[in-house]
Design an enzyme around this catalytic site. Structure first.
Site, mmCIF file in Angstrom:
data_model
loop_
_atom_site.group_PDB
_atom_site.id
_atom_site.type_symbol
_atom_site.label_atom_id
_atom_site.label_comp_id
_atom_site.label_asym_id
_atom_site.label_seq_id
_atom_site.Cartn_x
_atom_site.Cartn_y
_atom_site.Cartn_z
ATOM 1 N N LYS A 212 0.861 -1.180 0.000
ATOM 2 C CA LYS A 212 0.000 0.000 0.000
ATOM 3 C C LYS A 212 0.898 1.231 0.000
ATOM 4 C CE LYS A 212 -2.458 3.054 2.875
ATOM 5 N NZ LYS A 212 -2.531 4.047 1.800
ATOM 6 N N THR A 267 5.675 8.170 13.450
ATOM 7 C CA THR A 267 5.833 7.400 14.684
ATOM 8 C C THR A 267 4.477 6.982 15.244
ATOM 9 O OG1 THR A 267 7.911 8.523 15.198
ATOM 10 C CG2 THR A 267 6.755 7.484 17.039
ATOM 11 N N GLY A 268 3.490 7.880 15.183
ATOM 12 C CA GLY A 268 2.167 7.570 15.711
ATOM 13 C C GLY A 268 1.528 6.387 15.016
ATOM 14 N N VAL A 269 1.606 6.363 13.696
ATOM 15 C CA VAL A 269 1.040 5.246 12.927
ATOM 16 C C VAL A 269 1.761 3.953 13.266
ATOM 17 C CG1 VAL A 269 0.759 4.278 10.610
ATOM 18 C CG2 VAL A 269 0.168 6.671 11.040
ATOM 19 N N GLU A 293 10.892 2.526 9.964
ATOM 20 C CA GLU A 293 11.646 3.779 10.118
ATOM 21 C C GLU A 293 10.623 4.884 10.184
ATOM 22 O OE1 GLU A 293 12.762 7.366 9.018
ATOM 23 O OE2 GLU A 293 13.065 6.318 7.117
ATOM 24 N N CYS A 327 12.902 12.509 6.176
ATOM 25 C CA CYS A 327 12.967 12.026 7.559
ATOM 26 C C CYS A 327 14.229 12.554 8.233
ATOM 27 C CB CYS A 327 12.995 10.500 7.593
ATOM 28 S SG CYS A 327 11.773 9.692 6.548
ATOM 29 N N GLU A 425 8.251 17.097 15.452
ATOM 30 C CA GLU A 425 8.554 16.947 14.030
ATOM 31 C C GLU A 425 7.543 17.738 13.204
ATOM 32 O OE1 GLU A 425 9.662 13.388 10.930
ATOM 33 O OE2 GLU A 425 7.898 13.104 12.189
#
Length: 543
Positions: A212, A267-269, A293, A327, A425
């Site tokens: 995806k 990071t949350g996902v 990552e 990133c 971020e």
């Protein structure tokens, strides 16, 4: 099983073309941009080698030219994810049993197609769909993507060659099996190379994949999928679906054959998905491999002995190339008082020379941010900095989304080392600076280390070797990729394996054998040539 390992062509880094005026590559990319903009294409999902359309279409617009339509992609649902899983599992046995040389040949061909006949197309798709200038597209979608395929083949052979020793009369060996099930690859918008590597790295090792891509990267993802198919990736080995993240995640992570997750994103996902996998752990046939990552709050630490011009160049390139949407982008910097006046003057002067606009105009250094949500978030932080007493806009601060999502390169100066834009971020062209007293270098290193939950990239600028050594030691856990007198971006496959720890991911180092080893499940085989025929041992004999 692993014969002829030394016969694989030695990997090399694809040379970066210059695209200078009058060059053939410049003429070719200009022609390709014109051709692709003249077309409105229809982009289906690819499941089991078949093009799948739904009629539920979403338009693709260049982030820098919202009035233009590049094409439409067909949105899918949970049933298409299920189809992709079934197609992958149907292809698994044949693909897993295929000789490794054949898998290697397919992906080496992919590399040559990308760097050869598809070079202009993959670059143009990245420029138009993701708003990258030609240099950023070239180093990403042409060079780094080709590098991933060539070096991953080499790393595969290195893994296969790692075999145990054998005692006399015994043959011990390791068989590097693909995972039992399918791998789910969830890829980001910002690097076409990452979008190509995340599904293909597990596939190279014999796995089957449901891929995806980000909705804002579909345009170049189609080109990657076309190349996979032309190179001979068998039907069902890599299946590309266009569905919402929650829908795909639910279908994938409730399936008993889910065996691995390859991810680059927020990071949350990642934390949410890890939690979901943990909640479903009893459903799976095997413990899924989780490789991710995620975010970063990447730093530049400047010592009083640093070269000012090198620092300024690193800050401009590190913070504002590709609009800060890397990133690894430089997002916070710590400047000594003694160098601040000169750095301030030169940094502001340099930023004021930056041109921003459509990537089809090669004089533009910066282009648009990816979408309206990103634009609005960045504008919010900029507006807040204009109001806060402990922050000021040093340069930039403007934004406009009337024609495209344009954010000026912006530098915030703060008196608070824990100001929100030093910690959170932003993923855009916003750099925050904190000025510290020269004699507080070591204390500022501690502040830097404890400011952010992330640990992706960072840099130290110093002519003093003692300062370099001290920073390297004290910041040992602050960055997975650490740079000395260089900007914290631009990791090259085969040279700087990429990845960070803490809240920045699992640090499995894309572009190295450390990543590929996660996509195999070794089996130890011990063969005894003349087995014993009596259970008794000599110690059991009577004296």
């Amino acid at each position: 099983m692993y014969s002829n390992l030394e016969s694989v062509p030695r990997a090399y880094n694809e040379p970066v073309m210059s695209y200078k005026p009058g060059s053939p590559e410049r003429a070719e990319i200009k022609a390709m941009l014109k051709k692709m903009k003249s077309e409105v294409i229809d982009i289906p999902m690819v499941i089991g080698g078949k093009e799948v359309t739904t009629g539920d279409k979403a338009a693709i617009h260049p982030p820098h030219e919202l009035k233009h339509t590049l094409g439409y992609y067909h949105k899918g649902g949970a049933e298409h994810v299920q189809m992709a899983i079934e197609a992958a599992l149907a292809a698994r046995e044949k693909w897993a049993s295929m000789a490794w040389e054949q898998r290697a040949a397919i992906f080496l061909r992919v590399a040559d197609l990308i760097s050869g006949p598809y070079r202009a197309k993959i670059n143009a798709a990245t420029m138009l769909g993701q708003s990258k200038n030609i240099f950023q597209a070239e180093i990403d979608s042409a060079c780094e993507l080709a590098d991933f395929f060539r070096f991953n083949v080499q790393y595969m052979t290195e893994i296969y060659s790692q075999q145990p020793g054998s005692a006399k009369g015994i043959w011990d060996r390791l068989e590097y099996r693909p995972l039992e099930g399918f791998v789910y690859a969830l890829t980001p918008f910002n690097f076409t190379s990452i979008a190509g590597n995340l599904p293909s790295a597990p596939a190279l090792m014999g796995n089957v994949v449901v891929w995806k891509c980000s909705n804002t990267q579909v345009y170049s993802a189609k080109v990657i999928m076309d190349i996979f198919r032309e190179a001979g990736v068998p039907d069902g080995v890599i299946n590309l679906v266009f569905v919402s993240g929650p829908v795909a995640g639910k279908a994938v992570m409730e399936h008993p054959d889910f065996a691995g997750f390859h991810f680059t994103g927020s990071t949350g996902v990642f934390q949410h998905i890890w939690k979901t996998i943990g909640s479903n752990i009893a459903k799976y046939k095997t413990y899924p491999r989780i490789v991710g990552e995620t975010g970063g709050k990447d730093f530049v630490m400047v010592h009083k002995s640093a070269n000012v011009d090198a620092v300024v160049t690193a800050l401009v390139r590190g913070a504002f190339e590709f609009q800060g949407q890397k990133c690894s982008a430089a997002s916070r910097a710590y400047i000594p008082t003694s160098l601040w006046p000169e750095i301030k003057t030169k940094l502001v002067n340099e930023i004021n020379t930056i041109k921003m606009g459509n990537p089809e105009d090669f004089t533009n250094f910066m282009n648009a941010v990816i979408d309206e949500a990103s634009f609005d978030k960045l504008a919010m932080f900029i507006d807040q900095a204009k109001k806060d007493a402990d922050a000021e806009i040093l340069v930039g601060g403007g934004y406009d989304k009337s024609e495209g999502y344009f954010i000026q390169p912006t530098v915030i100066l703060t008196t608070n080392p824990h100001y929100i834009t030093m910690e959170e971020e932003l993923f855009g062209p916003v750099l925050t600076l904190y000025v510290y007293e020269d004699d507080e270098f070591e204390e500022t290193l501690d502040i830097l280390d404890n400011t952010s939950p992330y640990a992706l990239t960072g840099a130290i600028f110093a002519q003093s070797r003692c300062a370099v050594e001290l920073a390297t030691k004290k910041l040992v856990n602050a960055a997975g990729n650490f740079y000395v007198n260089d900007k914290p971006t631009g990791a090259v496959v085969g040279q700087q394996p990429f990845g960070g720890a803490r809240a920045s991911g699992t640090n499995d180092k894309a572009g190295s054998s450390l990543n590929l080893i996660r996509w195999v499940s070794p089996r130890t085989i011990k063969e005894t040539f003349v087995p014993p025929v009596d259970y008794r041992y000599p110690f059991m004999e009577e004296a």
